[in-house]
Design a protein around this motif. Sequence first.
Motif, PDB file in Angstrom:
ATOM      1  N   SER A 256       0.918  -1.255   0.016  1.00 45.92           N
ATOM      2  CA  SER A 256       0.129   0.064   0.199  1.00 45.92           C
ATOM      3  C   SER A 256       0.759   1.318  -0.060  1.00 45.92           C
ATOM      4  CB  SER A 256      -1.114   0.013   1.230  1.00 45.92           C
ATOM      5  OG  SER A 256      -0.365  -0.197   2.227  1.00 45.92           O
ATOM      6  N   SER A 257       2.340   1.140   0.110  1.00 40.88           N
ATOM      7  CA  SER A 257       2.874   2.284   0.179  1.00 40.88           C
ATOM      8  C   SER A 257       3.743   2.523  -1.228  1.00 40.88           C
ATOM      9  CB  SER A 257       4.158   2.217   0.992  1.00 40.88           C
ATOM     10  OG  SER A 257       4.823   0.987   1.116  1.00 40.88           O
ATOM     11  N   GLY A 288       2.895  -1.083   4.710  1.00 37.53           N
ATOM     12  CA  GLY A 288       4.020  -0.341   3.834  1.00 37.53           C
ATOM     13  C   GLY A 288       5.308  -0.868   4.338  1.00 37.53           C
ATOM     14  N   ALA A 292       9.080   2.091   0.077  1.00 39.99           N
ATOM     15  CA  ALA A 292       8.559   3.385  -0.444  1.00 39.99           C
ATOM     16  C   ALA A 292       9.372   4.574  -0.103  1.00 39.99           C
ATOM     17  CB  ALA A 292       7.052   3.648   0.326  1.00 39.99           C
TER      18      ALA A 292
END
Length: 340
Positions: A256-257, A288, A292
């Motif tokens: 999700s990151s 995450g 990232a």
Amino acid sequence: MLNILELQKQLVEVALPSGFEKPQGRLLAQWAKPYVDEVFTDALGNVYCHKKGPGKRMMFPAHMDVIGLMVTFVDDKGFLRFEPIGGHSPAGLIGCTVRLESGVRGSVWADATADIYKHGFGDVDIHDLYIDIGAESREEAEELAPIGSVCVFDAPVTLQGDTLISPYTDDLCGCIALLVAMEELKDTQVENDLWFVFTVQEEVGLRGAKPAAWDVQPYMGIAVDVTRTGDTSGDIDGQRMQVSLGKGPTVKIKDSSVQCNPQVMELLRKAAKAAKIPYQDEILLAGGTDTAAMQKTRAGILSGCVSIPCRNIHAPAEMVSVKDVENVGKLLAAAAKMPL
Ligand SMILES: [Zn+2]
């Protein structure tokens, strides 16, 4: 070959949460020293292990911080109120034994007025929980655990077949995988300039990897963390995952990151095939990673991630396969030797 169970035991024994990583940083730095040309620490506590090469820079971060609790208030009965450091399931905390930095132990329990007694453990407010260290007064508790004290899960580290059951495989096993990679490369002169970095404060917002990546300024970064698996009792919120425990390291496609850079995924798959290491593709829908933070440093850095499949993430009894941890290390070593 490094003894993963033994290393995990020693790390768990000293590990402290995000922002307080010094004890595990000291151990990791000491263990890495024989394998690299230099080891040093920055202002935040990130530990850099540098194996010099004439070519392009590659960075391999794994976070050494762990989730925990911070004492915020001591009440009249001598119970400790706390805030989470990192992501916790409040229901999962009830009944846990925790260890303070001072060595004091406590048990997490819930207020008599908490909703759990009416509605069950499904909907627990973390602010209805407290730590009981057996103190008889506020004064005694404040003496043993002043506000700002941090604590961690106090739980066993055991091996059952190939399965390691332990707190904080996230991401101490990622750190161990970096050591495995360094050991694999010990007698090899590699073209790429290699930076293995034990990062701080990942669990509170990927805070350590960004300045570390700024400092190293790598051409390519490959993070190591744990990932959820799909081989559990069922899907969480309908999120399906294909990853299984024991079937090899994963090549992250996205979490999700981050969307990993295709060049990095390709390099990792090639390296895995060449070294005959089994691997799985990974899409992690929630959560995450340092990947990232690296990717968004400077003008952008080619970034990817190799994960260790892990069940029960952030519980005091996480589960990983030792074989997977070893293979993550071997895959990193194989990737480090790839021409860039
Ligand atoms: Zn992690």
